[in-house]
Design a protein around this motif. Structure first.
Motif, PDB file in Angstrom:
ATOM      1  N   ILE A 167       0.835  -1.207   0.000  1.00 15.79           N
ATOM      2  CA  ILE A 167       0.000   0.000   0.000  1.00 15.79           C
ATOM      3  C   ILE A 167       0.869   1.255   0.000  1.00 15.79           C
ATOM      4  N   LYS A 168       1.839   1.296   0.899  1.00 11.02           N
ATOM      5  CA  LYS A 168       2.686   2.482   1.000  1.00 11.02           C
ATOM      6  C   LYS A 168       3.490   2.723  -0.267  1.00 11.02           C
ATOM      7  N   SER A 169       4.096   1.666  -0.807  1.00 15.67           N
ATOM      8  CA  SER A 169       4.934   1.850  -1.990  1.00 15.67           C
ATOM      9  C   SER A 169       4.106   2.260  -3.204  1.00 15.67           C
ATOM     10  N   THR A 170       2.905   1.680  -3.348  1.00 19.80           N
ATOM     11  CA  THR A 170       2.053   2.025  -4.486  1.00 19.80           C
ATOM     12  C   THR A 170       1.543   3.461  -4.372  1.00 19.80           C
ATOM     13  N   TYR A 171       1.065   3.818  -3.200  1.00 19.63           N
ATOM     14  CA  TYR A 171       0.539   5.165  -3.008  1.00 19.63           C
ATOM     15  C   TYR A 171       1.631   6.227  -3.140  1.00 19.63           C
ATOM     16  N   ARG A 172       2.837   5.896  -2.709  1.00 20.63           N
ATOM     17  CA  ARG A 172       3.936   6.857  -2.864  1.00 20.63           C
ATOM     18  C   ARG A 172       4.211   7.120  -4.348  1.00 20.63           C
ATOM     19  N   ARG A 173       4.053   6.089  -5.180  1.00 18.46           N
ATOM     20  CA  ARG A 173       4.268   6.281  -6.627  1.00 18.46           C
ATOM     21  C   ARG A 173       3.256   7.261  -7.205  1.00 18.46           C
ATOM     22  N   PHE A 174       2.098   7.375  -6.575  1.00 17.37           N
ATOM     23  CA  PHE A 174       1.080   8.327  -7.012  1.00 17.37           C
ATOM     24  C   PHE A 174       1.248   9.697  -6.344  1.00 17.37           C
ATOM     25  N   GLY A 175       2.318   9.864  -5.562  1.00 16.05           N
ATOM     26  CA  GLY A 175       2.605  11.160  -4.971  1.00 16.05           C
ATOM     27  C   GLY A 175       2.002  11.420  -3.612  1.00 16.05           C
ATOM     28  N   PHE A 176       1.490  10.381  -2.951  1.00 14.00           N
ATOM     29  CA  PHE A 176       0.914  10.567  -1.625  1.00 14.00           C
ATOM     30  C   PHE A 176       2.007  10.538  -0.547  1.00 14.00           C
ATOM     31  N   THR A 177       1.856  11.397   0.452  1.00 17.04           N
ATOM     32  CA  THR A 177       2.854  11.563   1.507  1.00 17.04           C
ATOM     33  C   THR A 177       2.300  11.065   2.840  1.00 17.04           C
ATOM     34  N   PRO A 178       3.026  10.181   3.541  1.00 19.39           N
ATOM     35  CA  PRO A 178       2.530   9.676   4.834  1.00 19.39           C
ATOM     36  C   PRO A 178       2.463  10.764   5.896  1.00 19.39           C
ATOM     37  N   VAL A 179       1.390  10.737   6.683  1.00 21.30           N
ATOM     38  CA  VAL A 179       1.237  11.606   7.848  1.00 21.30           C
ATOM     39  C   VAL A 179       0.699  10.756   8.988  1.00 21.30           C
ATOM     40  N   GLU A 180       0.704  11.325  10.192  1.00 16.94           N
ATOM     41  CA  GLU A 180       0.166  10.604  11.342  1.00 16.94           C
ATOM     42  C   GLU A 180      -0.538  11.596  12.256  1.00 16.94           C
ATOM     43  N   THR A 181      -1.654  11.168  12.819  1.00 16.47           N
ATOM     44  CA  THR A 181      -2.398  11.993  13.761  1.00 16.47           C
ATOM     45  C   THR A 181      -2.604  11.209  15.058  1.00 16.47           C
ATOM     46  N   PRO A 182      -2.886  11.897  16.180  1.00 13.03           N
ATOM     47  CA  PRO A 182      -3.081  11.198  17.455  1.00 13.03           C
ATOM     48  C   PRO A 182      -4.315  10.299  17.443  1.00 13.03           C
ATOM     49  N   CYS A 183      -4.305   9.306  18.333  1.00 14.35           N
ATOM     50  CA  CYS A 183      -5.430   8.366  18.406  1.00 14.35           C
ATOM     51  C   CYS A 183      -6.649   9.000  19.066  1.00 14.35           C
ATOM     52  N   MET A 184      -6.445  10.090  19.823  1.00 10.38           N
ATOM     53  CA  MET A 184      -7.548  10.773  20.487  1.00 10.38           C
ATOM     54  C   MET A 184      -7.740  12.173  19.911  1.00 10.38           C
ATOM     55  N   GLU A 185      -9.003  12.613  19.896  1.00 12.96           N
ATOM     56  CA  GLU A 185      -9.340  13.961  19.453  1.00 12.96           C
ATOM     57  C   GLU A 185     -10.245  14.595  20.503  1.00 12.96           C
ATOM     58  N   ASN A 186     -10.335  15.910  20.482  1.00 10.41           N
ATOM     59  CA  ASN A 186     -11.298  16.596  21.340  1.00 10.41           C
ATOM     60  C   ASN A 186     -12.697  16.092  21.022  1.00 10.41           C
ATOM     61  N   ILE A 187     -13.477  15.839  22.042  1.00 10.55           N
ATOM     62  CA  ILE A 187     -14.790  15.239  21.839  1.00 10.55           C
ATOM     63  C   ILE A 187     -15.682  16.115  20.957  1.00 10.55           C
ATOM     64  N   ALA A 188     -15.509  17.438  21.017  1.00 12.94           N
ATOM     65  CA  ALA A 188     -16.314  18.341  20.188  1.00 12.94           C
ATOM     66  C   ALA A 188     -16.037  18.112  18.707  1.00 12.94           C
ATOM     67  N   ASN A 189     -14.785  17.794  18.356  1.00 16.34           N
ATOM     68  CA  ASN A 189     -14.441  17.522  16.956  1.00 16.34           C
ATOM     69  C   ASN A 189     -15.120  16.255  16.452  1.00 16.34           C
ATOM     70  N   LEU A 190     -15.213  15.263  17.328  1.00 13.20           N
ATOM     71  CA  LEU A 190     -15.786  13.975  16.930  1.00 13.20           C
ATOM     72  C   LEU A 190     -17.313  13.984  16.964  1.00 13.20           C
ATOM     73  N   SER A 191     -17.890  14.936  17.649  1.00 14.09           N
ATOM     74  CA  SER A 191     -19.347  14.972  17.825  1.00 14.09           C
ATOM     75  C   SER A 191     -19.964  16.179  17.131  1.00 14.09           C
ATOM     76  N   ASN A 192     -19.507  16.452  15.914  1.00 18.56           N
ATOM     77  CA  ASN A 192     -19.956  17.676  15.216  1.00 18.56           C
ATOM     78  C   ASN A 192     -21.065  17.417  14.217  1.00 18.56           C
ATOM     79  N   LYS A 193     -21.732  16.248  14.355  1.00 16.43           N
ATOM     80  CA  LYS A 193     -22.852  15.872  13.482  1.00 16.43           C
ATOM     81  C   LYS A 193     -22.425  15.701  12.023  1.00 16.43           C
ATOM     82  N   GLN A 194     -21.172  15.287  11.822  1.00 14.02           N
ATOM     83  CA  GLN A 194     -20.661  15.021  10.480  1.00 14.02           C
ATOM     84  C   GLN A 194     -20.405  13.531  10.251  1.00 14.02           C
TER      85      GLN A 194
END
Length: 420
Positions: free
Chosen positions: A29-56
């Motif tokens: 997955i990583k090698s194929t997606y990198r060939r298409f120009g995608f860059t790996p990023v990482e985010t924390p496992c937890m978010e502010n509850i307001a962000n997760l409960s925004n009716k989206q």
């Protein structure tokens, strides 16, 4: 009382055989997606509850694992409702965290930004085949690209990756949220009822046309609107080709459907079908809804016959980043159903191609220490030549030991005995 040796319900231990396949799939997955120009990023496992409960997040917002406030911030004695004692939540997908990430770091990122993110997410869901409470998601997203170049790249990158993993004969089902709305408006439904109607429509593959009609009737919608609405799907049954399906809707819906929306889908289909690498079919599916209410345009889903359900999906969500910054940014993403892909590969007895030769050195327990260094030197040379070498002490039940190692892929054994 003895401690429980079983994992939490809905979560699982991953044994070495599966872990090898997971690592291999992740690398593909990583090698194929990198060939298409995608860059790996990482985010924390937890978010502010307001962000997760925004009716989206649709139904997923009901499945959040919520985190209690800690220390001096936790006041159980005065709390009147759940939100008084909760401040964080475990992320239920990677899209909301990515939007927060982009909003916070946009000045340091190129535009458009092509993001690749692989990580665990958590949902308090009912466990079933291919569905867990902790599972890995694998997303690619293009942020800042308003044209259908984003959809084309996402579909091609995702399907190329599936092809690299040996999948063929699958479908990418595609639809448009604005087409869903146009069909509902044409049938006479009011805009305030669209979300309810789409939730029912999303059950079409499970309960059929009659089931959808019955549920819509129970919800109080008129028989005339229901029949007019479902008649559209009946007419589209044999129009799986994207161009044929959307052209029919343009001629039928008239003023309710902007022809530019239909043209956009046809351009995506033409580009994908002309340049695709994997063996799959792109089909127009007017019943495709996708549960997240943050989708604003094109939506798509992976259907692999061997699984019998969705193995990933995504779409355009042009208004999500604006929830953080006050200014909308074009955004589109596609998620591979990582756990379901792994499940299918495991069930098929998948063997990792071109994997290194696996050799186990079984060393007698009484083997002298001065000779053990020679064994380690031999193992070092074999590893330098590309072999995977396991050095372990020989068990009393050598036959059973070998059988267990064979299950882990070791097909050659070298035994070291003290002959002195």
């Amino acid at each position: 009382m003895a401690l429980s040796k079983k994992p939490v319900n809905g979560m699982k231990d991953i044994l070495p055989r599966e872990m090898e396949i997971r690592d291999y799939v992740t690398n593909v997955i990583k090698s194929t997606y990198r060939r298409f120009g995608f860059t790996p990023v990482e985010t924390p496992c937890m978010e502010n509850i307001a962000n997760l409960s925004n009716k989206q997040g649709g139904e997923n917002e009901k499945l959040i694992f919520k985190v209690l406030k800690r220390g001096e911030k936790l006041h159980l004695d005065t709390a009147k409702e759940e939100m008084d004692v909760v401040d964080f939540g475990m992320r239920y997908d990677l899209t909301v965290p990515l939007c927060r990430f982009y909003s916070n770091n946009a000045n340091d990122l190129p535009s458009p930004f092509k993001a690749l993110q692989i990580g665990n997410v958590w949902r308090a869901d009912r466990p079933q085949r291919g569905r867990y409470r902790q599972f890995t998601q694998c997303d690619i997203d293009i942020l800042g690209e308003p044209s259908n170049m984003a959809e084309i790249e996402l579909i091609l990158a995702t399907t190329t990756t599936l092809g690299q993993l040996g999948f063929k004969g699958f479908e990418i089902r595609i639809n448009e949220r604005r087409i869903l709305k146009a069909m509902a408006a044409y049938a006479g439904f009011e805009e305030k009822d669209y979300d309810s109607i789409f939730i029912t429509l999303d059950k079409m593959d499970k309960i059929g046309v009659e089931g959808v009609a019955a549920e819509l009737k129970e919800e109080g919608f008129s028989e005339a609107s229901i029949q007019k609405y479902l008649g559209l799907f009946d007419a589209l049954e044999d129009k799986k080709d994207v161009a044929v399906g959307v052209d029919y809707l343009v001629s039928t819906l008239g003023e309710f459907l902007d022809e530019e929306i239909a043209q956009n889908l046809k351009e995506i289909a033409l580009a994908v079908n002309t340049t695709k690498e994997a063996e799959f079919e792109l089909v127009f599916d007017p019943t495709l809804v996708r549960g997240m209410s943050y989708y604003t345009g094109t939506i798509f889903e992976i259907a692999i016959p061997e699984f019998g359900g969705s193995c990933g999906g995504g779409g355009r969500y042009d208004e999500m980043i604006g929830k953080f910054t006050g200014q909308n940014v074009p955004a589109c993403g596609f998620s591979i159903g990582f756990e379901r892909i792994i499940l299918l590969l495991m069930e098929q007895g998948f063997e990792i191609p071109e994997s290194p030769k696996k050799v186990a050195y079984l060393v007698e327990k009484k083997y002298p220490a001065e000779k053990l260094a020679q064994v380690m030197q031999q193992a070092k040379e074999a590893r330098n030549n590309g072999q995977q070498v396991l050095v372990v002490r020989m068990n009393k039940n050598k036959k059973f030991q070998k059988e267990q190692l064979q299950k882990e892929g070791y097909d050659e054994f070298v035994e070291f005995f003290n002959r002195d």
